[in-house]
Design a protein around this motif. Structure first.
Motif, PDB file in Angstrom:
ATOM      1  N   MET A 195      43.271  38.676  32.908  1.00 22.89           N
ATOM      2  CA  MET A 195      42.048  38.355  33.637  1.00 22.89           C
ATOM      3  C   MET A 195      42.382  37.677  34.960  1.00 22.89           C
ATOM      4  O   MET A 195      43.299  36.872  35.019  1.00 22.89           O
ATOM      5  CB  MET A 195      41.251  37.374  32.764  1.00 22.89           C
ATOM      6  CG  MET A 195      39.801  37.574  32.764  1.00 22.89           C
ATOM      7  SD  MET A 195      39.124  36.664  31.372  1.00 22.89           S
ATOM      8  CE  MET A 195      38.307  35.436  32.256  1.00 22.89           C
ATOM      9  N   ASP A 196      41.652  37.981  36.036  1.00 24.87           N
ATOM     10  CA  ASP A 196      41.837  37.290  37.307  1.00 24.87           C
ATOM     11  C   ASP A 196      41.421  35.831  37.146  1.00 24.87           C
ATOM     12  O   ASP A 196      40.577  35.516  36.310  1.00 24.87           O
ATOM     13  CB  ASP A 196      40.977  37.925  38.406  1.00 24.87           C
ATOM     14  CG  ASP A 196      41.584  39.213  38.936  1.00 24.87           C
ATOM     15  OD1 ASP A 196      42.662  39.587  38.440  1.00 24.87           O
ATOM     16  OD2 ASP A 196      40.976  39.834  39.828  1.00 24.87           O
ATOM     17  N   SER A 197      41.964  34.970  37.990  1.00 23.48           N
ATOM     18  CA  SER A 197      41.626  33.558  37.820  1.00 23.48           C
ATOM     19  C   SER A 197      40.621  33.058  38.851  1.00 23.48           C
ATOM     20  O   SER A 197      40.481  31.866  39.050  1.00 23.48           O
ATOM     21  CB  SER A 197      42.892  32.703  37.828  1.00 23.48           C
ATOM     22  OG  SER A 197      43.881  33.265  38.621  1.00 23.48           O
ATOM     23  N   ASP A 198      39.912  33.970  39.526  1.00 21.31           N
ATOM     24  CA  ASP A 198      38.915  33.529  40.503  1.00 21.31           C
ATOM     25  C   ASP A 198      37.493  33.683  39.962  1.00 21.31           C
ATOM     26  O   ASP A 198      36.531  33.614  40.710  1.00 21.31           O
ATOM     27  CB  ASP A 198      39.066  34.299  41.814  1.00 21.31           C
ATOM     28  CG  ASP A 198      39.003  35.804  41.607  1.00 21.31           C
ATOM     29  OD1 ASP A 198      38.828  36.232  40.441  1.00 21.31           O
ATOM     30  OD2 ASP A 198      39.137  36.544  42.590  1.00 21.31           O
ATOM     31  N   LEU A 199      37.385  33.925  38.659  1.00 20.79           N
ATOM     32  CA  LEU A 199      36.095  34.060  37.972  1.00 20.79           C
ATOM     33  C   LEU A 199      35.324  35.306  38.394  1.00 20.79           C
ATOM     34  O   LEU A 199      34.125  35.414  38.144  1.00 20.79           O
ATOM     35  CB  LEU A 199      35.234  32.800  38.147  1.00 20.79           C
ATOM     36  CG  LEU A 199      35.789  31.606  37.362  1.00 20.79           C
ATOM     37  CD1 LEU A 199      35.483  30.298  38.055  1.00 20.79           C
ATOM     38  CD2 LEU A 199      35.251  31.592  35.938  1.00 20.79           C
ATOM     39  N   GLN A 200      36.010  36.248  39.022  1.00 19.03           N
ATOM     40  CA  GLN A 200      35.348  37.531  39.316  1.00 19.03           C
ATOM     41  C   GLN A 200      35.199  38.325  38.026  1.00 19.03           C
ATOM     42  O   GLN A 200      34.279  39.126  37.882  1.00 19.03           O
ATOM     43  CB  GLN A 200      36.163  38.336  40.323  1.00 19.03           C
ATOM     44  CG  GLN A 200      35.955  37.865  41.746  1.00 19.03           C
ATOM     45  CD  GLN A 200      36.378  38.917  42.745  1.00 19.03           C
ATOM     46  OE1 GLN A 200      37.545  39.206  42.885  1.00 19.03           O
ATOM     47  NE2 GLN A 200      35.419  39.482  43.445  1.00 19.03           N
ATOM     48  N   ASP A 201      36.153  38.113  37.129  1.00 18.55           N
ATOM     49  CA  ASP A 201      36.057  38.718  35.804  1.00 18.55           C
ATOM     50  C   ASP A 201      35.398  37.686  34.900  1.00 18.55           C
ATOM     51  O   ASP A 201      35.998  36.662  34.590  1.00 18.55           O
ATOM     52  CB  ASP A 201      37.458  39.045  35.262  1.00 18.55           C
ATOM     53  CG  ASP A 201      38.212  40.008  36.158  1.00 18.55           C
ATOM     54  OD1 ASP A 201      37.549  40.788  36.861  1.00 18.55           O
ATOM     55  OD2 ASP A 201      39.449  39.986  36.144  1.00 18.55           O
ATOM     56  N   ASP A 220      29.406  43.572  34.985  1.00 20.80           N
ATOM     57  CA  ASP A 220      29.077  43.376  36.398  1.00 20.80           C
ATOM     58  C   ASP A 220      30.079  42.415  36.992  1.00 20.80           C
ATOM     59  O   ASP A 220      30.195  41.278  36.543  1.00 20.80           O
ATOM     60  CB  ASP A 220      27.656  42.812  36.548  1.00 20.80           C
ATOM     61  CG  ASP A 220      26.633  43.783  35.975  1.00 20.80           C
ATOM     62  OD1 ASP A 220      26.556  44.908  36.474  1.00 20.80           O
ATOM     63  OD2 ASP A 220      25.938  43.407  35.008  1.00 20.80           O
ATOM     64  N   ARG A 221      30.804  42.883  37.991  1.00 19.00           N
ATOM     65  CA  ARG A 221      31.829  42.027  38.590  1.00 19.00           C
ATOM     66  C   ARG A 221      31.190  41.027  39.535  1.00 19.00           C
ATOM     67  O   ARG A 221      30.411  41.391  40.398  1.00 19.00           O
ATOM     68  CB  ARG A 221      32.851  42.872  39.329  1.00 19.00           C
ATOM     69  CG  ARG A 221      34.055  42.086  39.816  1.00 19.00           C
ATOM     70  CD  ARG A 221      35.201  43.029  40.059  1.00 19.00           C
ATOM     71  NE  ARG A 221      36.216  42.479  40.942  1.00 19.00           N
ATOM     72  CZ  ARG A 221      37.330  41.899  40.513  1.00 19.00           C
ATOM     73  NH1 ARG A 221      37.542  41.754  39.228  1.00 19.00           N
ATOM     74  NH2 ARG A 221      38.228  41.471  41.376  1.00 19.00           N
ATOM     75  N   HIS A 222      31.533  39.749  39.323  1.00 20.32           N
ATOM     76  CA  HIS A 222      30.944  38.686  40.127  1.00 20.32           C
ATOM     77  C   HIS A 222      31.627  38.555  41.473  1.00 20.32           C
ATOM     78  O   HIS A 222      32.639  39.167  41.732  1.00 20.32           O
ATOM     79  CB  HIS A 222      31.079  37.348  39.386  1.00 20.32           C
ATOM     80  CG  HIS A 222      30.241  37.282  38.166  1.00 20.32           C
ATOM     81  ND1 HIS A 222      30.220  36.196  37.332  1.00 20.32           N
ATOM     82  CD2 HIS A 222      29.399  38.181  37.618  1.00 20.32           C
ATOM     83  CE1 HIS A 222      29.398  36.428  36.328  1.00 20.32           C
ATOM     84  NE2 HIS A 222      28.889  37.627  36.479  1.00 20.32           N
ATOM     85  N   GLU A 223      31.054  37.647  42.277  1.00 21.12           N
ATOM     86  CA  GLU A 223      31.731  37.277  43.503  1.00 21.12           C
ATOM     87  C   GLU A 223      32.803  36.267  43.145  1.00 21.12           C
ATOM     88  O   GLU A 223      32.721  35.592  42.127  1.00 21.12           O
ATOM     89  CB  GLU A 223      30.719  36.619  44.456  1.00 21.12           C
ATOM     90  CG  GLU A 223      30.411  37.486  45.647  1.00 21.12           C
ATOM     91  CD  GLU A 223      29.280  36.906  46.453  1.00 21.12           C
ATOM     92  OE1 GLU A 223      29.578  36.373  47.522  1.00 21.12           O
ATOM     93  OE2 GLU A 223      28.116  36.981  46.003  1.00 21.12           O
ATOM     94  N   ARG A 224      33.795  36.140  43.990  1.00 24.15           N
ATOM     95  CA  ARG A 224      34.831  35.142  43.820  1.00 24.15           C
ATOM     96  C   ARG A 224      34.179  33.770  43.776  1.00 24.15           C
ATOM     97  O   ARG A 224      33.291  33.484  44.554  1.00 24.15           O
ATOM     98  CB  ARG A 224      35.728  35.288  45.045  1.00 24.15           C
ATOM     99  CG  ARG A 224      36.968  34.563  45.041  1.00 24.15           C
ATOM    100  CD  ARG A 224      37.793  35.087  46.210  1.00 24.15           C
ATOM    101  NE  ARG A 224      39.061  35.559  45.692  1.00 24.15           N
ATOM    102  CZ  ARG A 224      39.988  34.737  45.235  1.00 24.15           C
ATOM    103  NH1 ARG A 224      39.793  33.446  45.252  1.00 24.15           N
ATOM    104  NH2 ARG A 224      41.107  35.219  44.755  1.00 24.15           N
ATOM    105  N   HIS A 225      34.612  32.878  42.867  1.00 21.28           N
ATOM    106  CA  HIS A 225      33.987  31.565  42.767  1.00 21.28           C
ATOM    107  C   HIS A 225      34.301  30.718  43.998  1.00 21.28           C
ATOM    108  O   HIS A 225      33.417  30.236  44.677  1.00 21.28           O
ATOM    109  CB  HIS A 225      34.435  30.847  41.499  1.00 21.28           C
ATOM    110  CG  HIS A 225      33.989  29.421  41.427  1.00 21.28           C
ATOM    111  ND1 HIS A 225      32.664  29.082  41.316  1.00 21.28           N
ATOM    112  CD2 HIS A 225      34.662  28.262  41.508  1.00 21.28           C
ATOM    113  CE1 HIS A 225      32.559  27.768  41.314  1.00 21.28           C
ATOM    114  NE2 HIS A 225      33.751  27.243  41.427  1.00 21.28           N
TER     115      HIS A 225
HETATM  116 MG    MG Z   1      39.321  38.377  43.124  1.00 19.35          MG
END
Ligand code: MG
Ligand code: UDP
Length: 333
Positions: A106-112, A208-213
């Motif tokens: 999982m990416d660590s920018d909360l996009q996932d 739904d992919r979020h925006e980067r936190h």
């Molecule tokens: Mg990202």
């Protein structure tokens, strides 16, 4: 969010490890860990969770924040790479170290979104070995959306394996897939392609992919192009095939040219002009084509060269675990 774990019959306790590649995510890490804990806590009766953070040579406070997190949770392992090796290699480092029945990348920018990982687990319980999270929608700049679309379109057309569209590296991998992936040590890595390549039972979960936190993307234009090239060249010889097609086409054109010249000579010799323009234009045209094609050849040769060097993919400077006595130093793969 759709599927629930409770719907499936209780089996033996299994281990699940999250792998997070981290590059300058200091402002996201605490929230990320808290959100993942919120998802995993209710499932703790079924699974033993582990969390591997791979610090890919961050230059901000990420290392400090990760050390703090590791201090509060002994299930956390922090792998510090000795410099920035790039996302794909960082994930590989995590996969190499993970020792669990399933690994969630999982990416660590909360996009996932962390809650989606529970859905991945639910599909795993149904017997799938690879569960990839597929973007139903994404909150990215228009250019990124457009380039991603074009990339997936080309990839689908030319790749030798079926690589799912709109699926990033957010996915669950069963232990046997991870074991298999470990055998792939190629340098120009496109993990999604490799995962498709190894096969096993695969399925998708929509999200739904979020925006980067917080912070900004570290996938620069250059890194994105490189990844696209790794995807296309790693899984297709289409650019090589293009050379021969181009060759056939040029030969065909010159054949037409010969016919034309003969025609002029036979039927209208008085209009034949000494063809200096034709020759110079032709010279430049063919020269250009040849150089382009040499470039294509060169890029494959470059890859062969890099691979034949057989250097280790990365060097780990330190591995820190929740409890200080289990620390390991310096390791190379
Ligand atoms: Mg990202
Ligand atoms: N990342 C990494 N090394 C890099 C670039 C990115 O480990 O050289 C990590 C980053 O911290 C994030 C993930 O890879 O967790 C995806 O990166 P990013 O969000 O910048 O890419 P995007 O989501 O814009 O494609």
């Amino acid at each position: 969010m759709g599927a629930t774990i409770d719907a499936t019959p209780a089996g033996p306790r299994r281990t699940v490890t999250y792998v997070f590649p981290v590059y300058n995510e200091a402002e996201n890490l605490r929230l990320l860990h808290a959100s993942v804990l919120a998802v995993t806590e209710p499932l703790a009766c079924r699974y033993d969770f582990g969390f591997i953070y791979v610090d890919d040579g961050s230059t901000d406070e990420s290392a400090q924040v990760l050390a703090d997190i590791a201090g509060t949770d002994e299930r956390v392992t922090v792998i510090e790479l000795s410099r920035n090796f790039g996302h794909q290699v960082a994930v590989t480092a995590g996969l190499d170290l993970a020792d669990a029945d399933a690994v969630i990348v999982m990416d660590s920018d909360l996009q996932d979104p962390p809650p989606v990982s529970a859905e991945l687990l639910a599909q795993w319980e149904l017997g799938y070995d690879v569960v990839y999270a597929q973007r139903r929608s994404r909150q990215d700049p228009a250019f990124k959306k457009l380039s991603a679309r074009a990339f997936y379109w080309v990839l689908q057309k030319v790749a030798s394996v079926d690589i799912p569209r709109d699926a990033g590296d957010f996915r669950l991998l069963d232990r046997k897939v991870v074991d298999e992936l470990r055998k792939f040590r190629e340098r120009d890595r496109f993990l999604r392609g490799l995962i498709s390549y190894v096969g096993f039972r695969q399925t998708a979960v929509q999200f739904d992919r979020h925006e980067r936190h917080a912070g900004r993307t570290s996938y620069s234009m250059k890194k994105m192009m490189r990844l696209a090239a790794d995807g296309i060249m790693g899984f297709s010889v289409a650019p090589l095939k293009l050379i021969s097609r181009m060759g056939y086409f040029i030969s065909f054109l010159s054949f037409l040219g010969i016919l034309y010249t003969l025609g002029v000579k036979v039927f209208a010799p008085e209009t034949a002009v000494p063809g200096w323009a034709f020759i110079t234009i032709g010279l430049f045209f063919l020269g250009g084509i040849q150089i382009t094609m040499l470039g294509v050849l060169g890029s494959y040769i470059g890859r062969t060269y890099a691979q034949s060097q057989g250097r280790p993919l990365y060097t780990v400077a330190a591995v820190r675990t929740g409890s200080p006595d289990r620390d390991m130093e310096s390791r190379t793969r």
